[in-house]
Motif scaffolding. Structure first.
Motif, PDB file in Angstrom:
ATOM      1  N   ARG A 162       0.812  -1.219   0.000  1.00 50.45           N
ATOM      2  CA  ARG A 162       0.000   0.000   0.000  1.00 50.45           C
ATOM      3  C   ARG A 162       0.846   1.269   0.000  1.00 50.45           C
ATOM      4  O   ARG A 162       0.430   2.303  -0.523  1.00 50.45           O
ATOM      5  CB  ARG A 162      -0.974  -0.015   1.177  1.00 50.45           C
ATOM      6  N   ALA A 163       2.056   1.211   0.547  1.00 57.58           N
ATOM      7  CA  ALA A 163       2.925   2.391   0.551  1.00 57.58           C
ATOM      8  C   ALA A 163       3.365   2.772  -0.865  1.00 57.58           C
ATOM      9  O   ALA A 163       3.644   3.939  -1.132  1.00 57.58           O
ATOM     10  CB  ALA A 163       4.130   2.155   1.449  1.00 57.58           C
ATOM     11  N   PHE A 164       3.429   1.803  -1.790  1.00 54.48           N
ATOM     12  CA  PHE A 164       3.700   2.128  -3.192  1.00 54.48           C
ATOM     13  C   PHE A 164       2.603   3.060  -3.714  1.00 54.48           C
ATOM     14  O   PHE A 164       2.883   4.043  -4.390  1.00 54.48           O
ATOM     15  CB  PHE A 164       3.728   0.857  -4.056  1.00 54.48           C
ATOM     16  N   SER A 165       1.357   2.737  -3.376  1.00 49.22           N
ATOM     17  CA  SER A 165       0.225   3.578  -3.801  1.00 49.22           C
ATOM     18  C   SER A 165       0.288   4.943  -3.142  1.00 49.22           C
ATOM     19  O   SER A 165       0.014   5.963  -3.787  1.00 49.22           O
ATOM     20  CB  SER A 165      -1.098   2.893  -3.471  1.00 49.22           C
ATOM     21  N   HIS A 166       0.639   4.978  -1.868  1.00 48.52           N
ATOM     22  CA  HIS A 166       0.763   6.269  -1.176  1.00 48.52           C
ATOM     23  C   HIS A 166       1.796   7.154  -1.866  1.00 48.52           C
ATOM     24  O   HIS A 166       1.554   8.341  -2.100  1.00 48.52           O
ATOM     25  CB  HIS A 166       1.151   6.074   0.291  1.00 48.52           C
ATOM     26  N   GLU A 174      10.610  15.291   0.152  1.00 49.09           N
ATOM     27  CA  GLU A 174      11.211  13.964   0.263  1.00 49.09           C
ATOM     28  C   GLU A 174      10.167  12.926   0.657  1.00 49.09           C
ATOM     29  O   GLU A 174       9.372  13.145   1.562  1.00 49.09           O
ATOM     30  CB  GLU A 174      12.325  13.998   1.312  1.00 49.09           C
ATOM     31  N   VAL A 175      10.180  11.794  -0.029  1.00 54.24           N
ATOM     32  CA  VAL A 175       9.349  10.651   0.328  1.00 54.24           C
ATOM     33  C   VAL A 175      10.307   9.528   0.713  1.00 54.24           C
ATOM     34  O   VAL A 175      11.173   9.146  -0.070  1.00 54.24           O
ATOM     35  CB  VAL A 175       8.419  10.202  -0.823  1.00 54.24           C
ATOM     36  N   ARG A 176      10.147   9.024   1.927  1.00 50.53           N
ATOM     37  CA  ARG A 176      11.056   8.013   2.469  1.00 50.53           C
ATOM     38  C   ARG A 176      10.321   6.711   2.747  1.00 50.53           C
ATOM     39  O   ARG A 176       9.253   6.704   3.345  1.00 50.53           O
ATOM     40  CB  ARG A 176      11.674   8.530   3.766  1.00 50.53           C
ATOM     41  N   ALA A 177      10.910   5.604   2.337  1.00 53.88           N
ATOM     42  CA  ALA A 177      10.398   4.274   2.671  1.00 53.88           C
ATOM     43  C   ALA A 177      10.962   3.880   4.030  1.00 53.88           C
ATOM     44  O   ALA A 177      12.175   3.969   4.254  1.00 53.88           O
ATOM     45  CB  ALA A 177      10.809   3.262   1.623  1.00 53.88           C
ATOM     46  N   VAL A 178      10.084   3.475   4.937  1.00 56.12           N
ATOM     47  CA  VAL A 178      10.507   3.003   6.259  1.00 56.12           C
ATOM     48  C   VAL A 178       9.871   1.646   6.517  1.00 56.12           C
ATOM     49  O   VAL A 178       8.818   1.330   5.983  1.00 56.12           O
ATOM     50  CB  VAL A 178      10.132   4.001   7.385  1.00 56.12           C
ATOM     51  N   ILE A 193       9.589   7.412  -4.434  1.00 53.57           N
ATOM     52  CA  ILE A 193      10.302   7.365  -3.156  1.00 53.57           C
ATOM     53  C   ILE A 193      11.757   7.702  -3.440  1.00 53.57           C
ATOM     54  O   ILE A 193      12.348   7.169  -4.373  1.00 53.57           O
ATOM     55  CB  ILE A 193      10.157   5.977  -2.500  1.00 53.57           C
ATOM     56  N   ASP A 194      12.320   8.613  -2.650  1.00 50.27           N
ATOM     57  CA  ASP A 194      13.692   9.024  -2.934  1.00 50.27           C
ATOM     58  C   ASP A 194      14.672   8.827  -1.793  1.00 50.27           C
ATOM     59  O   ASP A 194      15.863   9.103  -1.939  1.00 50.27           O
ATOM     60  CB  ASP A 194      13.744  10.458  -3.449  1.00 50.27           C
ATOM     61  N   SER A 195      14.213   8.334  -0.648  1.00 49.92           N
ATOM     62  CA  SER A 195      15.138   7.955   0.424  1.00 49.92           C
ATOM     63  C   SER A 195      14.583   6.728   1.129  1.00 49.92           C
ATOM     64  O   SER A 195      13.381   6.466   1.098  1.00 49.92           O
ATOM     65  CB  SER A 195      15.377   9.109   1.400  1.00 49.92           C
TER      66      SER A 195
END
Length: 166
Positions: free
Chosen positions: A84-88, A101-105, A121-123
């Motif tokens: 779901r974070a891919f969609s976000h 900045e969009v960060r994957a955690v 996503i860039d970080s």
């Protein structure tokens, strides 16, 4: 141990801390608040440069009126099979026009990083040992063919099926 990685390499002085009941940002750190805490904060202050973490079940469109006040949006991957974070990330970039900045955690795996980059996503907050090793070695897997346009266009327009270019 969590390390922050961007395409330029590992970041040694990242100030962002995801706040929760046990962890609070210190004097030289910046807080990443949960969505509800973030919405409460923007309702009571005029602060800019804020950070917010979006959980999989959160409605990312609630951020739309406040995007100009946000410096970082962390999208949570609690498990590798929860996309779901891919969609976000896609919504933030393509529909809402978020330029920060969009960060994957969370559960950030090496095989998913190229797909995360394509979604905007860039970080990346990386804890996975294999991912850390491969990123340190500069061994990021590639994607030869793309079937749809995304928030981040491909360098090779011919790699898209149906000749669609994003």
């Amino acid at each position: 141990m969590t390390k922050i990685w961007k395409e330029t390499g590992f970041v040694s002085d990242d100030p962002w801390i995801i706040e929760n009941e046990e962890t609070k940002a210190g004097s030289n750190e910046k807080a990443i608040l949960g969505l509800e805490a973030f919405l409460a904060k923007v309702a009571e202050t005029d602060d800019f440069g804020l950070g917010v973490v979006v959980a999989p079940a959160d409605d990312v469109t609630k951020l739309e009126p406040h995007l100009d006040r946000i410096a970082l949006v962390a999208v949570a991957f609690p498990a590798f099979n929860d996309g779901r974070a891919f969609s976000h990330a896609s919504l933030l970039r393509a529909r809402l026009g978020f330029a920060g900045e969009v960060r994957a955690v969370g559960d950030v795996l090496i095989d998913q990083i190229p797909l995360m980059l394509r979604c905007g996503i860039d970080s990346f907050a990386v804890t996975n040992g294999t991912a850390l090793k491969r990123l340190t070695e500069g061994r990021l897997p590639g994607i030869a063919n793309h079937y749809q346009p995304t928030a981040r266009p491909s360098a090779d327009a011919r790699s898209y099926s149906w000749r669609r270019v994003s």
